[in-house]
Write an enzyme that holds these catalytic residues in place. Structure first.
Site, mmCIF file in Angstrom:
data_model
loop_
_atom_site.group_PDB
_atom_site.id
_atom_site.type_symbol
_atom_site.label_atom_id
_atom_site.label_comp_id
_atom_site.label_asym_id
_atom_site.label_seq_id
_atom_site.Cartn_x
_atom_site.Cartn_y
_atom_site.Cartn_z
ATOM 1 N N GLU A 138 0.727 -1.259 0.054
ATOM 2 C CA GLU A 138 0.121 -0.060 -0.063
ATOM 3 C C GLU A 138 0.874 1.272 0.003
ATOM 4 O O GLU A 138 1.940 1.281 0.945
ATOM 5 C CB GLU A 138 -0.880 0.041 1.249
ATOM 6 C CG GLU A 138 -1.651 1.181 0.953
ATOM 7 C CD GLU A 138 -2.831 1.251 2.502
ATOM 8 O OE1 GLU A 138 -2.739 0.429 3.082
ATOM 9 O OE2 GLU A 138 -3.773 2.081 2.238
ATOM 10 N N GLY A 159 3.325 2.297 10.965
ATOM 11 C CA GLY A 159 3.043 1.464 11.907
ATOM 12 C C GLY A 159 2.877 -0.168 11.787
ATOM 13 O O GLY A 159 3.472 -0.885 12.404
ATOM 14 N N MET A 181 0.705 -3.096 8.754
ATOM 15 C CA MET A 181 -0.105 -3.033 7.260
ATOM 16 C C MET A 181 -1.255 -4.227 7.487
ATOM 17 O O MET A 181 -0.810 -5.490 7.760
ATOM 18 C CB MET A 181 0.727 -3.047 6.254
ATOM 19 C CG MET A 181 0.380 -3.231 4.867
ATOM 20 S SD MET A 181 -0.865 -1.865 4.447
ATOM 21 C CE MET A 181 -1.962 -2.656 3.553
ATOM 22 N N GLU A 182 -2.267 -3.927 6.922
ATOM 23 C CA GLU A 182 -3.416 -5.012 7.003
ATOM 24 C C GLU A 182 -3.493 -6.111 5.998
ATOM 25 O O GLU A 182 -4.623 -6.495 5.792
ATOM 26 C CB GLU A 182 -4.818 -4.118 7.242
ATOM 27 C CG GLU A 182 -5.279 -3.221 5.767
ATOM 28 C CD GLU A 182 -4.608 -1.857 5.742
ATOM 29 O OE1 GLU A 182 -3.670 -1.780 6.478
ATOM 30 O OE2 GLU A 182 -5.360 -1.211 4.980
ATOM 31 N N ASN A 183 -2.334 -6.477 5.328
ATOM 32 C CA ASN A 183 -2.515 -7.359 4.355
ATOM 33 C C ASN A 183 -3.540 -8.643 4.577
ATOM 34 O O ASN A 183 -3.567 -8.956 5.795
ATOM 35 C CB ASN A 183 -1.179 -7.810 4.121
ATOM 36 C CG ASN A 183 -0.037 -6.810 4.127
ATOM 37 O OD1 ASN A 183 -0.023 -6.054 3.180
ATOM 38 N ND2 ASN A 183 0.754 -6.961 4.971
ATOM 39 N N GLU A 228 -5.419 -2.940 12.773
ATOM 40 C CA GLU A 228 -5.087 -3.615 11.559
ATOM 41 C C GLU A 228 -6.212 -4.617 11.310
ATOM 42 O O GLU A 228 -6.545 -5.291 10.397
ATOM 43 C CB GLU A 228 -4.005 -4.344 11.492
ATOM 44 C CG GLU A 228 -2.690 -2.915 11.708
ATOM 45 C CD GLU A 228 -2.456 -1.875 10.895
ATOM 46 O OE1 GLU A 228 -3.032 -2.009 9.627
ATOM 47 O OE2 GLU A 228 -2.246 -0.777 11.104
ATOM 48 N N HIS A 258 -9.277 -3.574 10.029
ATOM 49 C CA HIS A 258 -9.457 -3.287 8.459
ATOM 50 C C HIS A 258 -10.146 -4.537 7.613
ATOM 51 O O HIS A 258 -10.126 -4.555 6.664
ATOM 52 C CB HIS A 258 -7.900 -3.221 8.150
ATOM 53 C CG HIS A 258 -7.496 -1.715 7.999
ATOM 54 N ND1 HIS A 258 -8.416 -0.673 7.551
ATOM 55 C CD2 HIS A 258 -6.449 -1.129 8.426
ATOM 56 C CE1 HIS A 258 -7.854 0.309 7.588
ATOM 57 N NE2 HIS A 258 -6.521 0.345 8.084
#
Ligand code: B3K
Ligand code: ZN
Length: 859
Positions: free
Chosen positions: A121, A260, A262-264, A297, A300
């Protein structure tokens, strides 16, 4: 500016990618990526196929199995174009080579301490392979990772593991993610990691495997993140009715990370600073940050992944909403009022500043050059405040109906802020036409309030006037919907208004007049209870009014706010050259600190003065050094007047232990008391601080003592010794070393600049690691004495650092430059010197990221 992308130009994609098969061959120095995309034209008009790609070496392109000759496609630095693709479904295969080892921008696939990891992202996927790298192209991914056997114990991607085999010395692991997703949610990890494992049973009884992957040395720092994850999963079921969807949820901790976390999908990647926690090495604030980011996260997965953004102008659709969700989660886990004070404080001291500066933009921007520049406090925090206003407007149950509608209607789709607002409108059966200005107008609304009491008529009248300030590129704005939660107070407490203690006045016009009848004595009004709107307001209060609010309000935020206003008034007076009169403030603080029923966490907040950045924001062309001096003078006056009470408070809470909310609250108060005691009299309290430093059984107390000593008693040999001891104790704990750097870089004195320059060659520093840069250089930027020193050397140092960092990591450089770009707000002397540095930067060859910010600040 060149290359500006406008929201109004949005076009649906010409092609879709139904399935994405990826194979990664990981070898030292070069990674091969083979992609096989099952593509489909998205409309009848014959269009060229244009794929994004950056820093890729193209080896081969095949269309329906046939290799294309160089004449059959066109390649530029950023695009791969195939002029006449088939008009029916087809497969496109690309083989490319990338160099993760050389990737210091930390976008795409890179290596952190030997581990392979990704950050896609917003537009990092195009640094991995040629793709339609935009959030409205949703695809089903299958990913195979191939590496020499034994090299990477852990090889991960999104979804479920389909197979894990070894053949001819190569390990081959295949993952499949059944949920269609945009490329920005793709993730891959390969490294020497160990999982901490747990399980979660969903509301419908499904078993989810939970894993947090860390380096072996960090295995003792995962418990808190795991507990936070389980709490967040339960909370999202209970509060939003949202269950987790895959059978496995993984978190990986990496040391080199721009943000901080990432919501993969199914495979969150976290900055170590937002996942690792252990009382010995992590402060209470660190624990709370881990809880909040893990939850953010995780949330998300629905607000962002299942329902994603159509284009990047809609970023606040997922970020504002998710920040609102994590903020409510934290409020439920800890103290609601303290969390509200923290959110409002962040808005005031950082977002308001952003919103009146050169990059001011609405929560849904209309244009950008580089999207990475729009991961801002405005999109995130103001975005969350806007969602909060909607939630309050609808009320709890209706808001839940509206979010259910939103999630159900748009599941699996890429949508817009407008879609979200329409769900609110439909479920709430309200017209939000005017409310939509919160999405399109930038700037912090200002509300001026006049009060008038008519004793004969027993009427109290309020006149509100709202003004939406001009901001970069936006003038003459429309009045907005501003909900002002208020109460009327007299000596007995809150006065009933229509049978209730408080009332929400919703401003919609430029001017609004409200009359309260049957008011027998002149009341003191209290406004913006619970920070009901992200605005600035002004009303003529006397010190006695504010003292009464502190005493009688039942809303903790308003009490806090009244205390802040007393401080702001005192500091503003002394900035005007009048004598500093802090008597009302000190009287109120004394009463509070003597009140045994006050929550220590709340008391700790009451003892903190408004940040310099907020004081500057409220002033006209101030010199930051003056603001620093006057704020400090007030702090000293408070510290000296309350010295004995502060010491008592310190002793009362001295041995708070454990991680309960009460213990954390006690530590917050005691450490604030220690700081003020040392400020009042370093000689008298040096030993107390030193004793705490040496005997602390947790990082909160240990680092608070070290900070107080370093900031208030820096020349003393004991302080120098303590800094050395601390480094000796924690040199192998990278995150603690970051605090050690930050404590030093924020020491408020001009000489700190030289010290920072020395620290840059200390073995503890790594000029490529974002956390280290943030600790040392970011800390410096918030250090008024060092950064704004009259020589201008602070500005020059920052400009040169930014130039250096921009060569390796444009995102970090572009964030770090912000303090230098706000010179127009300041007095002539600092402003001219800052501008000179910005102009120097503008003459260098810079990244797109930095160019956008610098250009805006010079316009
Ligand atoms: N969505 C990520 C943002 C990453 C952007 C990097 N340029 C973090 C978050 O808000 O959860
Ligand atoms: Zn987010």
């Amino acid at each position: 500016m060149e290359n500006v992308i406008y929201a109004k130009d949005y076009q649906p994609p010409h092609f879709l990618i139904e399935k994405t098969d990826l194979t990664f061959i990981l070898q030292d120095n070069v990674t091969q990526v083979h992609s096989k995309l099952r593509m489909l034209p998205n409309n009848d008009s014959q269009q060229s196929l244009v794929l994004n790609g950056q820093n890729l070496k193209l080896l081969e392109v095949k269309l329906n199995g046939q290799a294309l000759s160089e004449a059959e496609y066109q390649l530029t630095d950023e695009l791969l174009t195939i002029a006449n693709p088939p008009s029916e479904a087809f497969t496109l295969e690309c083989s490319t080579e990338i160099e993760p080892e050389k990737n210091l921008a930390l976008e795409g696939l890179y290596r952190s301490r030997g581990m392979y990891c990704t950050q896609c992202e917003a537009e990092g996927f195009r640094r991995i392979t040629y793709f339609l790298d935009r959030p409205d192209v949703l695809s089903e991914y299958q990913t195979t990772i191939i590496a020499p056997e034994g090299k990477f114990p852990v090889m991960l991607s999104n979804g479920n593991c389909l197979s894990d085999t070894v053949e001819a010395g190569l390990r081959k692991v295949t993952w499949h993610d059944p949920f269609k997703k945009p490329s920005y949610l793709f993730a891959l990890v390969a490294g020497d990691l160990t999982p901490v494992e747990d399980q979660f049973t969903t509301l419908s009884g499904r078993q989810i495997k939970l894993q947090i992957f860390v380096e072996e040395k960090d295995l003792d720092k995962c418990e808190h993140a795991m507990n936070s994850l389980k709490a967040a999963m339960r909370w999202d079921e209970e509060v939003y009715g949202r269950e987790y969807d895959l059978d496995i949820f993984m978190i990986v901790a990496v040391d080199d990370f721009n943000m901080g976390a990432m919501e993969n999908k199914g495979l969150n990647i976290f900055n170590t600073s937002c996942v690792l926690a252990n009382p010995k090495t992590t402060t209470d604030a660190g624990f709370q940050r881990v809880e909040a980011v893990v939850a953010h996260e995780y949330f998300h997965n629905w607000s962002g992944n299942r329902v994603t953004c159509r284009d990047w102008f809609q970023l606040s659709l997922k970020e504002g909403f998710t920040v609102y969700r994590d903020s409510e989660f934290s409020a439920d886990q800890n103290s609601r009022v303290v969390k509200r004070i923290e959110d409002a404080t962040l808005m005031r001291q950082s977002q308001f500043v952003e919103d009146s500066g050169p990059i001011s933009h609405p929560i849904r921007p209309e244009s950008f050059v580089e999207i990475s520049n729009f991961y801002t406090l405005t999109v995130y925090e103001k975005g969350a405040e806007v969602v909060r206003m909607l939630a309050n407007l609808l009320g709890k149950e209706t808001f839940r109906t509206a979010t259910d509608l939103y999630f159900d209607r748009f599941d699996g789709q890429a949508v817009t802020c407008e879609d979200f607002v329409q769900c609110m409108e439909e479920a709430g059966k309200i017209d939000l036409t005017q409310f939509r200005y919160w999405y399109s107008q930038a700037g912090t609304p200002e509300v001026h309030i006049d009060t008038h009491y008519d004793e004969n008529a027993q009427q109290f009248q309020l006149t509100f006037e709202q003004k939406i300030p001009d901001t970069a590129g936006q003038k003459d704005k429309q009045p907005m919907v501003i909900p002002i939660d208020m109460a009327l107070i007299d000596n007995k407490g809150l006065i009933d208004i229509d049978g209730k203690p408080a009332k929400t006045i919703t401003l919609t016009d430029k001017t609004t007049t409200i009359t309260f009848d049957g008011i027998t004595t002149k009341p003191t009004p209290s406004f913006l209870r619970n920070f009901s709107a992200p605005i600035k307001y002004h009303v003529e209060y006397t010190d006695a009014d504010l003292a009464l609010i502190i005493q009688k309000e039942t809303d903790g935020f308003s009490q806090f706010d009244a205390m802040q206003q007393l401080s702001i008034r005192a500091i503003q007076q002394s900035l005007k050259g009048e004598t500093l009169d802090a008597s009302a403030l000190i009287e109120s603080l004394t009463a509070l600190i003597n009140n045994s029923t006050i929550d220590p966490a709340m008391m700790a907040k009451m003892l903190v003065l408004p940040a310099e950045s907020y004081l500057i924001e409220l002033s006209t062309q101030p010199d930051p050094l003056d603001v620093y001096q006057q704020r400090k003078a007030l702090q000293i006056q408070i510290a000296k007047s309350l010295e004995n009470l502060l010491l008592e408070t310190y002793e009362k809470h001295a041995d708070a232990k454990g991680l309960s909310g009460n213990a954390m609250a006690a530590r917050a108060l005691k450490n604030q008391a220690l700081y003020l005691c040392l400020l009042a009299n370093p000689e008298a309290y040096r030993q107390l601080a030193h004793k705490q430093f040496n005997q602390a059984c947790n990082m909160t107390d240990e680092s608070a003592a070290l900070m107080a000593m370093t900031h208030l008693d820096s020349d003393h040999t004991q302080t120098q010794q303590a800094l050395q001891d601390f480094y000796q104790r924690y040199q192998d704990e990278s995150l603690v070393v970051n605090s050690w750097l930050q404590i030093q870089s924020t020491a408020p004195r001009a000489e700190t600049l030289k010290h920072i320059q020395q620290l840059q060659s200390h073995p503890a520093y790594d000029p490529n690691n974002p956390n280290k840069i943030r600790a040392l250089i970011g800390g410096f930027c918030s250090n008024t004495q060092a950064f704004h020193q009259t020589t201008g050397l602070g500005y020059q140092f920052l400009a040169e650092e930014i130039f250096r960092i921009d060569q390796i990591n444009p995102q970090i450089a572009s964030r770090l430059v912000a303090p230098l770009t706000r010179y127009k707000k300041l007095a002539a002397n600092p402003a001219e010197k800052m501008q000179k540095q910005i102009e120097w930067l503008s003459m260098q060859t810079l990244s797109k990221d930095l160019t956008e910010v610098i250009t805006k600040s010079l316009t």
